[in-house]
Design an enzyme around this catalytic site. Structure first.
Site, PDB file in Angstrom:
ATOM      1  N   THR A 323       0.820  -1.215   0.000  1.00  0.00           N
ATOM      2  CA  THR A 323       0.000   0.000   0.000  1.00  0.00           C
ATOM      3  C   THR A 323       0.849   1.258   0.000  1.00  0.00           C
ATOM      4  O   THR A 323       2.056   1.231   0.282  1.00  0.00           O
ATOM      5  CB  THR A 323      -0.923   0.053   1.236  1.00  0.00           C
ATOM      6  OG1 THR A 323      -0.096   0.223   2.401  1.00  0.00           O
ATOM      7  CG2 THR A 323      -1.760  -1.208   1.370  1.00  0.00           C
ATOM      8  N   CYS A 324       0.197   2.388  -0.277  1.00  0.00           N
ATOM      9  CA  CYS A 324       0.869   3.690  -0.299  1.00  0.00           C
ATOM     10  C   CYS A 324       0.857   4.319   1.081  1.00  0.00           C
ATOM     11  O   CYS A 324       0.500   5.496   1.225  1.00  0.00           O
ATOM     12  CB  CYS A 324       0.179   4.614  -1.288  1.00  0.00           C
ATOM     13  SG  CYS A 324       0.429   4.097  -2.967  1.00  0.00           S
ATOM     14  N   ASP A 325       1.191   3.553   2.111  1.00  0.00           N
ATOM     15  CA  ASP A 325       1.211   4.083   3.467  1.00  0.00           C
ATOM     16  C   ASP A 325       2.571   3.802   4.076  1.00  0.00           C
ATOM     17  O   ASP A 325       3.047   2.668   4.024  1.00  0.00           O
ATOM     18  CB  ASP A 325       0.102   3.417   4.297  1.00  0.00           C
ATOM     19  CG  ASP A 325      -0.084   4.095   5.638  1.00  0.00           C
ATOM     20  OD1 ASP A 325       0.919   4.231   6.383  1.00  0.00           O
ATOM     21  OD2 ASP A 325      -1.214   4.517   5.941  1.00  0.00           O
ATOM     22  N   ASN A 366      -6.590   1.135  -0.102  1.00  0.00           N
ATOM     23  CA  ASN A 366      -5.903   1.172  -1.402  1.00  0.00           C
ATOM     24  C   ASN A 366      -6.598   0.284  -2.437  1.00  0.00           C
ATOM     25  O   ASN A 366      -6.008  -0.073  -3.458  1.00  0.00           O
ATOM     26  CB  ASN A 366      -4.443   0.715  -1.302  1.00  0.00           C
ATOM     27  CG  ASN A 366      -3.488   1.826  -0.877  1.00  0.00           C
ATOM     28  OD1 ASN A 366      -2.345   1.853  -1.303  1.00  0.00           O
ATOM     29  ND2 ASN A 366      -3.936   2.733  -0.052  1.00  0.00           N
TER      30      ASN A 366
END
Ligand code: PLP
Length: 376
Positions: A323-325, A366
């Site tokens: 994910t983009c975290d 996401n």
């Protein structure tokens, strides 16, 4: 990794990420614990893995269940358990949930505060209640902190009051923290509870039960003592505390029953470096913190990994999710080493992932779907 799981992964090649769990291993773990602690009744902690095939197998084995919510009570009843085999063990419950469980026939409830005891008196009159004592969680890789339990002094007052409120003051409980590797934690907690138990009994409160909670560890990346080691320590401490008048014993294992019964199959999405000559590679998998691996928080639980390239030269890696975290990093400080040949598309298996994974997966952070599950 059981032979059945290995065969399933080989023959079915399920889409990743997914959990594959061998229900026969669940049965073997249940039997091992029952054999080690024959005096204790086992209440499986449903939250560790509430999948119907797991619950149904445990019902068939005669297990009882520790439910943390009305929804878990419903799941256990749907799996065929009798309401008399359910303990509602969360000390934090809405009164409406208590009332629902009571209407469904549940008659055993935990509490650790005055307000909760009053809720139980109103919504579950006449039920067996047990008070949870705050104990040390040192030695646990996944401690439960100070969130649950109260002091011995407070417990004494509340248990003495339970009868006057029309409840049955049944017993005392504790939890030494999850993935507890030190049997001394159980010994210390039993000594503490034993003194309170004796004290209350002398004051005329009719206690009959000690609930030792869960905490029994699973082998992840490091060895842990076997269940017989914990059982010996527990029975020794029970005998020291109660002599030959040992009360009913309850254990609430979660992780121990399902942890090593499951394997998560995942795929490498990307292998990269932050600079050309950086010795540490970043390996991004198609599962991460939000896909079910919540217990990698603080790198507390360190799952063993197997890859389709095992056998070749290895080097240091940081392992992250897809994910983009920025918090979606599994292991950065723990020195994992993976094959230098590892590439996008390769399989990576995370072992001993049957507990506390599927239910921790986010709904669609996401856009990723919750973890797929196969029970075999
Ligand atoms: C989570 C929990 C358990 C199970 O703990 P494990 O460490 O998985 O064995 C048992 N009892 C209660 C009250 C719990 O909250």
């Amino acid at each position: 990794m059981t032979p059945k799981i290995a065969r399933f992964l080989e023959e079915v090649r399920p889409a990743t990420p997914c959990l594959v769990l061998d229900v026969d291993r669940v049965e073997a773990n249940y039997r091992a614990l029952a054999a080690a602690l024959p005096l204790a009744r086992i209440y499986y902690a449903v939250k560790a893995n509430p999948a119907p095939p797991v619950l149904e197998r445990l019902v068939a084995l005669g297990s009882a269940f520790d439910a943390a919510s009305w929804e878990e009570v419903e799941l256990v009843l749907a799996a065929g358990a009798a309401p008399s085999a359910i303990s509602y063990g969360n000390t934090v419950k809405k009164e409406s949930a208590v009332a629902r469980a009571f209407a469904a026939g549940v008659r055993m409830f935990a509490f650790d505060s005055e307000e909760e005891l009053e809720k139980l008196a109103r919504a579950a009159p006449g039920s067996k209640v047990y008070c949870r004592i705050l104990v040390e969680n040192a030695g646990a890789d996944w401690p439960l902190s100070r969130k649950f339990g109260c002091s011995v002094e407070m417990a004494a007052g509340l248990m003495a009051r339970a009868g006057a409120l029309g409840l049955d003051p049944y017993g005392l409980s504790f939890h030494v923290g999850s993935q507890q590797r030190d049997a001394v934690a159980y010994e210390a907690a039993i000594a503490k509870v034993g003194m309170l138990f004796t004290d209350l009994t002398e004051r005329g409160v009719n206690l009959r039960m000690v609930n030792l909670g869960g905490g029994f560890p699973v082998r992840y990346s490091e060895d842990v003592p076997g269940i017989d080691h914990f059982a010996r320590a527990i029975m020794g401490a029970m005998t020291r505390a109660f002599g030959n008048a040992i009360p009913e014993m309850v254990v609430e294992p979660g992780r121990f029953i399902v942890g090593d019964a499951g394997v998560i199959a995942s795929e490498v999405v990307l292998v990269s470096r932050k600079a050309k000559d950086d010795p540490v590679r970043w390996v991004y998998l198609d599962i991460g913190r939000f896909g079910g691996l919540a217990e990698t928080e603080g790198e507390s639980i360190r799952y063993p990994l197997r890859t389709s390239r095992d056998g070749g030269a290895v080097g240091p890696v940081t392992i992250a999710g897809p994910t983009c975290d920025g918090a979606d990093i599994l292991y950065e400080r723990t020195p994992y080493r993976l094959p230098l040949a590892l590439r996008a598309g390769d399989r990576v298996e995370l072992l001993a992932t049957g507990a506390y994974t599927t239910t921790y997966a986010s709904q669609s952070f996401n856009g990723f779907r919750p973890l797929a599950e196969h029970y075999i």
